[in-house]
Motif scaffolding. Structure first.
Motif, PDB file in Angstrom:
ATOM      1  N   VAL A 115     -13.821 -12.442   0.082  1.00 34.76           N
ATOM      2  CA  VAL A 115     -13.356 -12.107   1.427  1.00 34.76           C
ATOM      3  C   VAL A 115     -13.030 -10.622   1.496  1.00 34.76           C
ATOM      4  CG1 VAL A 115     -11.341 -12.325   2.950  1.00 34.76           C
ATOM      5  CG2 VAL A 115     -12.525 -14.380   2.125  1.00 34.76           C
ATOM      6  N   SER A 116     -13.414 -10.010   2.624  1.00 33.70           N
ATOM      7  CA  SER A 116     -12.888  -8.692   2.980  1.00 33.70           C
ATOM      8  C   SER A 116     -12.137  -8.876   4.288  1.00 33.70           C
ATOM      9  CB  SER A 116     -14.023  -7.677   3.158  1.00 33.70           C
ATOM     10  OG  SER A 116     -13.494  -6.507   3.768  1.00 33.70           O
ATOM     11  N   ASN A 117     -10.839  -8.664   4.222  1.00 29.40           N
ATOM     12  CA  ASN A 117     -10.046  -8.753   5.458  1.00 29.40           C
ATOM     13  C   ASN A 117     -10.279  -7.451   6.216  1.00 29.40           C
ATOM     14  OD1 ASN A 117      -8.283  -9.859   7.293  1.00 29.40           O
ATOM     15  ND2 ASN A 117      -6.471  -8.979   6.305  1.00 29.40           N
ATOM     16  N   CYS A 118     -11.204  -7.517   7.142  1.00 29.68           N
ATOM     17  CA  CYS A 118     -11.947  -6.341   7.642  1.00 29.68           C
ATOM     18  C   CYS A 118     -11.054  -5.166   8.026  1.00 29.68           C
ATOM     19  CB  CYS A 118     -12.795  -6.748   8.837  1.00 29.68           C
ATOM     20  SG  CYS A 118     -13.826  -5.414   9.449  1.00 29.68           S
ATOM     21  N   PRO A 119     -11.344  -3.978   7.475  1.00 30.90           N
ATOM     22  CA  PRO A 119     -10.571  -2.775   7.800  1.00 30.90           C
ATOM     23  C   PRO A 119     -11.065  -2.025   9.042  1.00 30.90           C
ATOM     24  CG  PRO A 119     -12.072  -2.317   5.996  1.00 30.90           C
ATOM     25  CD  PRO A 119     -12.295  -3.755   6.374  1.00 30.90           C
ATOM     26  N   GLN A 120     -12.080  -2.560   9.722  1.00 26.86           N
ATOM     27  CA  GLN A 120     -12.705  -1.821  10.836  1.00 26.86           C
ATOM     28  C   GLN A 120     -11.678  -1.435  11.906  1.00 26.86           C
ATOM     29  OE1 GLN A 120     -14.876   0.340  12.417  1.00 26.86           O
ATOM     30  NE2 GLN A 120     -16.344  -0.917  11.292  1.00 26.86           N
ATOM     31  N   PHE A 171      -8.761  -3.263  17.192  1.00 25.35           N
ATOM     32  CA  PHE A 171      -8.542  -1.873  16.750  1.00 25.35           C
ATOM     33  C   PHE A 171      -7.324  -1.731  15.835  1.00 25.35           C
ATOM     34  CE2 PHE A 171     -10.762  -1.834  20.795  1.00 25.35           C
ATOM     35  CZ  PHE A 171     -11.862  -1.052  20.506  1.00 25.35           C
ATOM     36  N   ASP A 172      -6.840  -2.852  15.290  1.00 22.43           N
ATOM     37  CA  ASP A 172      -5.637  -2.807  14.463  1.00 22.43           C
ATOM     38  C   ASP A 172      -5.688  -3.930  13.429  1.00 22.43           C
ATOM     39  OD1 ASP A 172      -3.126  -2.411  13.433  1.00 22.43           O
ATOM     40  OD2 ASP A 172      -2.125  -3.528  15.036  1.00 22.43           O
ATOM     41  N   PRO A 173      -6.217  -3.663  12.226  1.00 25.66           N
ATOM     42  CA  PRO A 173      -6.319  -4.709  11.206  1.00 25.66           C
ATOM     43  C   PRO A 173      -4.948  -5.309  10.856  1.00 25.66           C
ATOM     44  CG  PRO A 173      -7.641  -2.803  10.596  1.00 25.66           C
ATOM     45  CD  PRO A 173      -6.831  -2.401  11.795  1.00 25.66           C
ATOM     46  N   THR A 174      -4.932  -6.627  10.631  1.00 22.84           N
ATOM     47  CA  THR A 174      -3.680  -7.343  10.348  1.00 22.84           C
ATOM     48  C   THR A 174      -3.875  -8.320   9.187  1.00 22.84           C
ATOM     49  OG1 THR A 174      -4.296  -8.901  12.106  1.00 22.84           O
ATOM     50  CG2 THR A 174      -2.732  -7.152  12.684  1.00 22.84           C
ATOM     51  N   PRO A 175      -2.795  -8.811   8.588  1.00 21.39           N
ATOM     52  CA  PRO A 175      -2.923  -9.720   7.433  1.00 21.39           C
ATOM     53  C   PRO A 175      -3.444 -11.105   7.834  1.00 21.39           C
ATOM     54  CG  PRO A 175      -0.716  -8.749   7.584  1.00 21.39           C
ATOM     55  CD  PRO A 175      -1.408  -8.451   8.864  1.00 21.39           C
ATOM     56  N   ILE A 176      -3.967 -11.811   6.829  1.00 29.90           N
ATOM     57  CA  ILE A 176      -4.383 -13.199   7.005  1.00 29.90           C
ATOM     58  C   ILE A 176      -3.760 -14.041   5.886  1.00 29.90           C
ATOM     59  CG2 ILE A 176      -6.547 -12.688   8.178  1.00 29.90           C
ATOM     60  CD1 ILE A 176      -7.910 -13.103   5.386  1.00 29.90           C
ATOM     61  N   ARG A 177      -3.828 -15.352   6.051  1.00 25.35           N
ATOM     62  CA  ARG A 177      -3.339 -16.263   5.013  1.00 25.35           C
ATOM     63  C   ARG A 177      -4.507 -17.107   4.511  1.00 25.35           C
ATOM     64  NH1 ARG A 177       1.471 -20.786   5.904  1.00 25.35           N
ATOM     65  NH2 ARG A 177       1.674 -21.410   3.704  1.00 25.35           N
ATOM     66  N   MET A 178      -4.620 -17.215   3.190  1.00 25.04           N
ATOM     67  CA  MET A 178      -5.683 -18.008   2.563  1.00 25.04           C
ATOM     68  C   MET A 178      -4.997 -19.091   1.729  1.00 25.04           C
ATOM     69  SD  MET A 178      -8.390 -16.175   3.482  1.00 25.04           S
ATOM     70  CE  MET A 178      -9.721 -16.808   2.476  1.00 25.04           C
ATOM     71  N   THR A 179      -5.255 -20.344   2.092  1.00 22.05           N
ATOM     72  CA  THR A 179      -4.642 -21.457   1.386  1.00 22.05           C
ATOM     73  C   THR A 179      -5.712 -22.398   0.860  1.00 22.05           C
ATOM     74  OG1 THR A 179      -2.799 -21.333   2.924  1.00 22.05           O
ATOM     75  CG2 THR A 179      -2.949 -23.307   1.573  1.00 22.05           C
ATOM     76  N   VAL A 180      -5.595 -22.799  -0.400  1.00 16.73           N
ATOM     77  CA  VAL A 180      -6.494 -23.804  -0.960  1.00 16.73           C
ATOM     78  C   VAL A 180      -5.673 -25.050  -1.264  1.00 16.73           C
ATOM     79  CG1 VAL A 180      -8.098 -24.391  -2.807  1.00 16.73           C
ATOM     80  CG2 VAL A 180      -7.962 -22.022  -1.976  1.00 16.73           C
ATOM     81  N   ALA A 195      -7.508  -5.633   2.942  1.00 13.01           N
ATOM     82  CA  ALA A 195      -7.641  -5.912   1.502  1.00 13.01           C
ATOM     83  C   ALA A 195      -8.730  -6.949   1.221  1.00 13.01           C
ATOM     84  CB  ALA A 195      -6.312  -6.410   0.948  1.00 13.01           C
ATOM     85  N   PRO A 196      -9.272  -6.956  -0.006  1.00 12.19           N
ATOM     86  CA  PRO A 196     -10.176  -8.030  -0.429  1.00 12.19           C
ATOM     87  C   PRO A 196      -9.415  -9.203  -1.033  1.00 12.19           C
ATOM     88  CG  PRO A 196     -10.135  -6.315  -2.100  1.00 12.19           C
ATOM     89  CD  PRO A 196      -9.175  -5.886  -1.013  1.00 12.19           C
ATOM     90  N   TRP A 197     -10.136 -10.313  -1.228  1.00 10.19           N
ATOM     91  CA  TRP A 197      -9.580 -11.517  -1.848  1.00 10.19           C
ATOM     92  C   TRP A 197     -10.743 -12.318  -2.396  1.00 10.19           C
ATOM     93  CZ3 TRP A 197     -10.250 -16.816  -0.996  1.00 10.19           C
ATOM     94  CH2 TRP A 197      -9.251 -17.680  -1.482  1.00 10.19           C
ATOM     95  N   SER A 198     -10.511 -13.059  -3.475  1.00  7.26           N
ATOM     96  CA  SER A 198     -11.561 -13.957  -3.956  1.00  7.26           C
ATOM     97  C   SER A 198     -10.937 -15.106  -4.719  1.00  7.26           C
ATOM     98  CB  SER A 198     -12.552 -13.215  -4.863  1.00  7.26           C
ATOM     99  OG  SER A 198     -11.920 -12.740  -6.028  1.00  7.26           O
ATOM    100  N   ALA A 199     -11.684 -16.198  -4.809  1.00 10.45           N
ATOM    101  CA  ALA A 199     -11.225 -17.359  -5.566  1.00 10.45           C
ATOM    102  C   ALA A 199     -12.387 -18.323  -5.760  1.00 10.45           C
ATOM    103  CB  ALA A 199     -10.099 -18.079  -4.826  1.00 10.45           C
TER     104      ALA A 199
END
Lengths: 282, 214
Positions: free
Chosen positions: B186-191, B199-208, B23-27
């Motif tokens: 941000v693009s949480n890379c789908p490659q 070879f297996d995209p996974t979630p990330i955490r973005m904290t401000v 998924a994408p994200w922005s802030a």
């Protein structure tokens, strides 16, 4: 030009005559028109096919639109040129050089013969068909007003030590492009190598007379700024003349070894030809 | 040096998001605030673009960043610079130790070149950047070489480079202090075709986080 009034420039008519008298002036750094008048065409090139013949001074810039299939030869005349280059698809300038794809897709960070300069659309903008320098850089981009002002005291386009980015901005503007349209650039004739720990090592010039030859695989807007490499360690702004020569030629075809040198490159050429055929330019 | 990822009582959380795989994200991250990116499951490449929020013609420049620090890799102390050589963000903490500045984003177009025409309809980072950038008035002209957090792209002595299996692991993180108000895409890379995500995209955490006095 004289700064005090003389009989040569006090009237409209005489000022015009004075300006006209400068018509035949010849200096090292200037365009030659027609290009076929260039004094030293390459041995295997018909001078009548020349379309661009120019010498750019250190600190100068130039730009041109070249047809698909044109050959562009850049020569480091005195050994201290540094040709910062940007390429765009002239038919749709939103398609442009993508430095990341250019190094990643071909698995090679160092530019040289056979390297393909890729756009962001999976196509070949230009291929490097010859290279007698092997001192180039795809990583560091060009210099900025800020950096040149820090290093040399000035970085403005018409000052004594112009930076690359303001020159690119001017060149781009002449093609209707603005600051948003200036991506990372390539530079030729000043080498950079990366140590295993990631550190950069400046390797400088290969010497006078070296050249790199590109083939336009699509119609190109070519922007060139001839300014010192940003990692050049010398305290003085040092940049000498760059010779730019281009002539009509043919784009790379399936029979060319470059076409099939790598599977990635072959797919890029297939994409390029498909685009050109659909667009009606191949 | 502030390591605000510990969420000490002197800082407050402005934003805390889990970004799903692909998924994408922005802030907007305000000057002085700290953005922390956590690789929750390990080996997840996080494609990252950065703009001066007040003037998006000033954007992250891989070239200027590399020039200024004399090194192609990013880690603690690295200053992310814009295309006018000005600081946008500084890495204030990095528990991974290697991040890529050269490889750029995957796109449908580059996937075709790298993996074959059969990959033409796979999801790709440039699509994420275009979708998320459009929310801020940014378009294709605004996409430049990006950072790939947690991605490992070594360069051999002969210039050979490529994405290799990452050195990141679950829970590793990088924290960035904004030196001016910045827009982060941000693009949480789908490659799925190379080792950048194992070879297996996974979630990330973005904290401000913000210092408590702001």
């Amino acid at each position: 030009m004289p700064t005090t009034p003389t009989s040569a420039n006090t009237t409209t008519y005489s000022a015009g005559e004075y300006a006209g008298a400068e018509d035949d002036a010849v200096i090292e750094a200037m365009p030659v028109l027609p290009a076929s008048d260039w004094s030293e065409p390459p041995a295997d090139v018909d001078p009548r096919s020349l379309v661009w013949a120019e010498t750019v001074p250190g600190g100068g810039y130039t730009h041109k639109v070249l047809a698909r299939g044109s050959t562009l030869r850049l020569t480091d005349v005195h050994g201290d040129a540094c040709a910062h280059v940007l390429l765009y698809n002239a038919d749709q300038p939103w398609e442009r050089l993508n430095v990341a794809d250019t190094v990643k897709v071909l698995w090679q960070a160092y530019l040289g013969e056979g390297h393909l300069l890729l756009s962001d659309q999976g196509r070949v903008l230009a291929s490097i068909v010859a290279d007698t320098s092997a001192r180039h850089d795809a990583l560091c981009g060009t210099s900025t007003l800020t950096r040149n002002t820090e290093r040399y005291g000035d970085g403005s386009p018409h000052g004594p030590t112009p930076a690359g980015r303001p020159l690119f901005t001017l060149a781009a503007a002449k093609h209707g492009l603005s600051a948003r349209d200036i991506p990372p650039s390539l530079s030729f004739f000043k080498g950079v190598r990366v140590e295993p720990d990631g550190r950069l090592r400046f390797t400088g010039s290969a010497g006078a007379g070296r050249s790199v030859t590109l083939r336009a695989e699509l119609p190109l807007i070519v922007l060139i700024a001839n300014v010192p490499h940003p990692l050049d360690p010398r305290p003085n702004y040092t940049c000498s003349a760059l010779e730019v020569l281009a002539w009509r030629d043919e784009p790379t075809g399936p029979g060319d070894p470059v076409w099939s040198a790598t599977p990635e490159g072959r797919r890029a050429f297939l994409n390029t030809v498909e685009y050109a055929q659909a667009r009606g330019i191949a | 040096m502030s390591t605000l990822t510990d969420f000490t009582p002197t800082s407050r959380i402005v934003r805390d998001d889990i970004v799903p795989a692909r998924a994408p994200w922005s802030a907007i991250v305000r000057r002085g605030h700290v953005l922390t990116i956590v690789d929750l499951h390990g080996n997840q490449a996080v494609d990252f673009l950065l703009y001066d929020a007040a003037d998006t013609t000033r954007r992250y420049s891989a070239a200027d960043t590399i020039q200024a620090q004399g090194n192609v890799f990013l880690t603690t102390g690295s200053v992310l610079r814009d295309n006018e050589y000005r600081p946008l963000m500084t890495i204030v903490e990095d528990t991974c130790g290697r991040h890529d500045t050269l490889g750029g984003a995957c796109s449908k177009e580059s996937n075709i070149l790298r993996y074959g025409h059969h990959t033409a309809h796979q999801h790709a980072c440039v699509e994420n950047f275009l979708i998320e950038g459009a929310r801020w008035g940014l378009g294709k002209r605004d996409l430049v070489s990006n950072i790939n957090w947690f991605m490992n792209v070594p360069i051999e002595p002969d210039g050979t480079l490529g994405i290799v299996y990452g050195i990141s692991a679950p829970g590793l993180r990088v924290s960035l202090r904004a030196e001016t108000d910045v827009l982060v895409l941000v693009s949480n890379c789908p490659q799925i075709n190379d080792p950048c995500n194992g070879f297996d995209p996974t979630p990330i955490r973005m904290t401000v986080t913000a210092p408590s006095d702001r």
